[in-house]
Write a protein that holds these residues in place. Structure first.
Motif, PDB file in Angstrom:
ATOM      1  N   ASP A  54       6.531   2.820  -0.038  1.00 17.57           N
ATOM      2  CA  ASP A  54       5.403   2.914   0.896  1.00 17.57           C
ATOM      3  C   ASP A  54       4.285   1.945   0.539  1.00 17.57           C
ATOM      4  O   ASP A  54       3.679   1.326   1.412  1.00 17.57           O
ATOM      5  CB  ASP A  54       4.847   4.341   0.934  1.00 17.57           C
ATOM      6  CG  ASP A  54       5.794   5.309   1.610  1.00 17.57           C
ATOM      7  OD1 ASP A  54       6.708   4.854   2.325  1.00 17.57           O
ATOM      8  OD2 ASP A  54       5.619   6.532   1.411  1.00 17.57           O
ATOM      9  N   GLN A  55       4.006   1.816  -0.746  1.00 14.55           N
ATOM     10  CA  GLN A  55       2.939   0.918  -1.190  1.00 14.55           C
ATOM     11  C   GLN A  55       3.280  -0.529  -0.871  1.00 14.55           C
ATOM     12  O   GLN A  55       2.416  -1.303  -0.452  1.00 14.55           O
ATOM     13  CB  GLN A  55       2.724   1.090  -2.692  1.00 14.55           C
ATOM     14  CG  GLN A  55       1.628   0.226  -3.262  1.00 14.55           C
ATOM     15  CD  GLN A  55       1.470   0.444  -4.760  1.00 14.55           C
ATOM     16  OE1 GLN A  55       2.254   1.142  -5.393  1.00 14.55           O
ATOM     17  NE2 GLN A  55       0.456  -0.157  -5.326  1.00 14.55           N
ATOM     18  N   ASN A  56       4.541  -0.924  -1.025  1.00 10.59           N
ATOM     19  CA  ASN A  56       4.933  -2.311  -0.755  1.00 10.59           C
ATOM     20  C   ASN A  56       5.114  -2.586   0.729  1.00 10.59           C
ATOM     21  O   ASN A  56       4.979  -3.726   1.163  1.00 10.59           O
ATOM     22  CB  ASN A  56       6.211  -2.654  -1.511  1.00 10.59           C
ATOM     23  CG  ASN A  56       5.970  -2.764  -2.997  1.00 10.59           C
ATOM     24  OD1 ASN A  56       4.888  -3.159  -3.421  1.00 10.59           O
ATOM     25  ND2 ASN A  56       6.950  -2.408  -3.791  1.00 10.59           N
ATOM     26  N   GLU A  57       5.421  -1.558   1.522  1.00  8.41           N
ATOM     27  CA  GLU A  57       5.558  -1.765   2.956  1.00  8.41           C
ATOM     28  C   GLU A  57       4.209  -1.852   3.655  1.00  8.41           C
ATOM     29  O   GLU A  57       4.097  -2.466   4.706  1.00  8.41           O
ATOM     30  CB  GLU A  57       6.385  -0.637   3.590  1.00  8.41           C
ATOM     31  CG  GLU A  57       7.871  -0.778   3.362  1.00  8.41           C
ATOM     32  CD  GLU A  57       8.669   0.284   4.078  1.00  8.41           C
ATOM     33  OE1 GLU A  57       8.088   1.303   4.503  1.00  8.41           O
ATOM     34  OE2 GLU A  57       9.884   0.099   4.211  1.00  8.41           O
ATOM     35  N   ASN A  58       3.190  -1.238   3.103  1.00  6.27           N
ATOM     36  CA  ASN A  58       1.866  -1.215   3.741  1.00  6.27           C
ATOM     37  C   ASN A  58       0.783  -1.663   2.768  1.00  6.27           C
ATOM     38  O   ASN A  58      -0.067  -0.874   2.369  1.00  6.27           O
ATOM     39  CB  ASN A  58       1.553   0.197   4.239  1.00  6.27           C
ATOM     40  CG  ASN A  58       2.559   0.672   5.250  1.00  6.27           C
ATOM     41  OD1 ASN A  58       2.858  -0.037   6.192  1.00  6.27           O
ATOM     42  ND2 ASN A  58       3.094   1.851   5.033  1.00  6.27           N
ATOM     43  N   PRO A  59       0.776  -2.935   2.366  1.00  9.70           N
ATOM     44  CA  PRO A  59      -0.272  -3.393   1.445  1.00  9.70           C
ATOM     45  C   PRO A  59      -1.620  -3.462   2.168  1.00  9.70           C
ATOM     46  O   PRO A  59      -1.670  -3.543   3.404  1.00  9.70           O
ATOM     47  CB  PRO A  59       0.201  -4.788   1.038  1.00  9.70           C
ATOM     48  CG  PRO A  59       1.035  -5.244   2.176  1.00  9.70           C
ATOM     49  CD  PRO A  59       1.690  -4.014   2.729  1.00  9.70           C
ATOM     50  N   PRO A  60      -2.709  -3.395   1.424  1.00  5.18           N
ATOM     51  CA  PRO A  60      -4.026  -3.476   2.073  1.00  5.18           C
ATOM     52  C   PRO A  60      -4.261  -4.853   2.681  1.00  5.18           C
ATOM     53  O   PRO A  60      -3.708  -5.861   2.226  1.00  5.18           O
ATOM     54  CB  PRO A  60      -5.003  -3.222   0.920  1.00  5.18           C
ATOM     55  CG  PRO A  60      -4.250  -3.567  -0.313  1.00  5.18           C
ATOM     56  CD  PRO A  60      -2.811  -3.263  -0.031  1.00  5.18           C
ATOM     57  N   ALA A  61      -5.065  -4.886   3.712  1.00  4.04           N
ATOM     58  CA  ALA A  61      -5.405  -6.149   4.371  1.00  4.04           C
ATOM     59  C   ALA A  61      -6.290  -6.985   3.449  1.00  4.04           C
ATOM     60  O   ALA A  61      -7.100  -6.446   2.690  1.00  4.04           O
ATOM     61  CB  ALA A  61      -6.129  -5.878   5.680  1.00  4.04           C
ATOM     62  N   LEU A  62      -6.143  -8.292   3.516  1.00  4.74           N
ATOM     63  CA  LEU A  62      -6.941  -9.214   2.712  1.00  4.74           C
ATOM     64  C   LEU A  62      -7.769 -10.100   3.635  1.00  4.74           C
ATOM     65  O   LEU A  62      -7.290 -10.537   4.680  1.00  4.74           O
ATOM     66  CB  LEU A  62      -6.042 -10.089   1.840  1.00  4.74           C
ATOM     67  CG  LEU A  62      -5.171  -9.362   0.822  1.00  4.74           C
ATOM     68  CD1 LEU A  62      -4.221 -10.349   0.158  1.00  4.74           C
ATOM     69  CD2 LEU A  62      -6.019  -8.658  -0.209  1.00  4.74           C
ATOM     70  N   ASP A  63      -9.012 -10.365   3.225  1.00  3.36           N
ATOM     71  CA  ASP A  63      -9.898 -11.242   3.994  1.00  3.36           C
ATOM     72  C   ASP A  63     -10.029 -12.575   3.268  1.00  3.36           C
ATOM     73  O   ASP A  63     -10.225 -12.615   2.054  1.00  3.36           O
ATOM     74  CB  ASP A  63     -11.289 -10.625   4.145  1.00  3.36           C
ATOM     75  CG  ASP A  63     -11.260  -9.366   4.990  1.00  3.36           C
ATOM     76  OD1 ASP A  63     -10.448  -9.317   5.923  1.00  3.36           O
ATOM     77  OD2 ASP A  63     -12.048  -8.450   4.713  1.00  3.36           O
ATOM     78  N   PHE A  64      -9.916 -13.658   4.022  1.00  4.79           N
ATOM     79  CA  PHE A  64     -10.033 -15.001   3.478  1.00  4.79           C
ATOM     80  C   PHE A  64     -11.041 -15.801   4.280  1.00  4.79           C
ATOM     81  O   PHE A  64     -11.327 -15.495   5.437  1.00  4.79           O
ATOM     82  CB  PHE A  64      -8.683 -15.737   3.535  1.00  4.79           C
ATOM     83  CG  PHE A  64      -7.649 -15.188   2.612  1.00  4.79           C
ATOM     84  CD1 PHE A  64      -7.600 -15.612   1.296  1.00  4.79           C
ATOM     85  CD2 PHE A  64      -6.729 -14.265   3.054  1.00  4.79           C
ATOM     86  CE1 PHE A  64      -6.643 -15.111   0.439  1.00  4.79           C
ATOM     87  CE2 PHE A  64      -5.765 -13.756   2.203  1.00  4.79           C
ATOM     88  CZ  PHE A  64      -5.722 -14.182   0.891  1.00  4.79           C
ATOM     89  N   LYS A  65     -11.559 -16.846   3.650  1.00  5.76           N
ATOM     90  CA  LYS A  65     -12.435 -17.793   4.335  1.00  5.76           C
ATOM     91  C   LYS A  65     -11.937 -19.201   4.046  1.00  5.76           C
ATOM     92  O   LYS A  65     -11.740 -19.568   2.889  1.00  5.76           O
ATOM     93  CB  LYS A  65     -13.876 -17.660   3.844  1.00  5.76           C
ATOM     94  CG  LYS A  65     -14.841 -18.599   4.562  1.00  5.76           C
ATOM     95  CD  LYS A  65     -16.217 -18.635   3.917  1.00  5.76           C
ATOM     96  CE  LYS A  65     -16.986 -17.400   4.230  1.00  5.76           C
ATOM     97  NZ  LYS A  65     -18.391 -17.507   3.795  1.00  5.76           N
ATOM     98  N   PHE A  66     -11.672 -19.962   5.107  1.00  7.98           N
ATOM     99  CA  PHE A  66     -11.364 -21.382   4.994  1.00  7.98           C
ATOM    100  C   PHE A  66     -12.659 -22.149   5.163  1.00  7.98           C
ATOM    101  O   PHE A  66     -13.419 -21.889   6.086  1.00  7.98           O
ATOM    102  CB  PHE A  66     -10.415 -21.833   6.104  1.00  7.98           C
ATOM    103  CG  PHE A  66      -8.970 -21.731   5.770  1.00  7.98           C
ATOM    104  CD1 PHE A  66      -8.469 -22.267   4.599  1.00  7.98           C
ATOM    105  CD2 PHE A  66      -8.096 -21.118   6.637  1.00  7.98           C
ATOM    106  CE1 PHE A  66      -7.132 -22.188   4.300  1.00  7.98           C
ATOM    107  CE2 PHE A  66      -6.753 -21.033   6.348  1.00  7.98           C
ATOM    108  CZ  PHE A  66      -6.269 -21.561   5.179  1.00  7.98           C
ATOM    109  N   ILE A  67     -12.905 -23.113   4.283  1.00 21.10           N
ATOM    110  CA  ILE A  67     -14.079 -23.976   4.389  1.00 21.10           C
ATOM    111  C   ILE A  67     -13.570 -25.422   4.437  1.00 21.10           C
ATOM    112  O   ILE A  67     -12.912 -25.887   3.519  1.00 21.10           O
ATOM    113  CB  ILE A  67     -15.038 -23.777   3.201  1.00 21.10           C
ATOM    114  CG1 ILE A  67     -15.470 -22.316   3.121  1.00 21.10           C
ATOM    115  CG2 ILE A  67     -16.235 -24.703   3.322  1.00 21.10           C
ATOM    116  CD1 ILE A  67     -16.238 -21.964   1.884  1.00 21.10           C
ATOM    117  N   PHE A  68     -13.884 -26.098   5.531  1.00 21.90           N
ATOM    118  CA  PHE A  68     -13.435 -27.483   5.737  1.00 21.90           C
ATOM    119  C   PHE A  68     -14.641 -28.404   5.842  1.00 21.90           C
ATOM    120  O   PHE A  68     -15.642 -28.047   6.442  1.00 21.90           O
ATOM    121  CB  PHE A  68     -12.663 -27.618   7.054  1.00 21.90           C
ATOM    122  CG  PHE A  68     -11.430 -26.795   7.140  1.00 21.90           C
ATOM    123  CD1 PHE A  68     -10.256 -27.225   6.559  1.00 21.90           C
ATOM    124  CD2 PHE A  68     -11.435 -25.594   7.823  1.00 21.90           C
ATOM    125  CE1 PHE A  68      -9.107 -26.468   6.652  1.00 21.90           C
ATOM    126  CE2 PHE A  68     -10.299 -24.826   7.921  1.00 21.90           C
ATOM    127  CZ  PHE A  68      -9.128 -25.267   7.334  1.00 21.90           C
TER     128      PHE A  68
END
Length: 80
Positions: A54-68
């Motif tokens: 269950d833990q591997n099927e539903n990992p927590p969402a991750l937030d990222f920021k791209f800076i260009f």
């Protein structure tokens, strides 16, 4: 004076257009087939096995920021 202010605004808007930031969230969904579930047969306790799957099927969402900008691109993981 008005022409100078207009020139400054024009130049600053042009330079800001060369710098971009994009924030996004990722959500990974994993569904195991029978071959993938064979990996978990080594775990003898069925409750622990189910918890790991269950833990591997539903990992927590991750937030990222791209800076260009003109010279480089960076990726930063944002804290929750």
């Amino acid at each position: 004076m008005k022409k100078l202010i207009a020139l400054i605004i024009l130049i600053s808007s042009y330079t800001n257009a060369q710098f971009y930031e994009v924030e996004y969230e990722t959500q990974i969904k994993v569904k195991y087939n029978e071959k993938g579930l064979d990996f978990y047969k080594e775990i003898s306790d069925p409750e622990v096995r189910k918890q790991n799957i269950d833990q591997n099927e539903n990992p927590p969402a991750l937030d990222f920021k791209f800076i260009f900008n003109n010279d480089e691109a960076n990726v930063i993981e944002l804290p929750k």
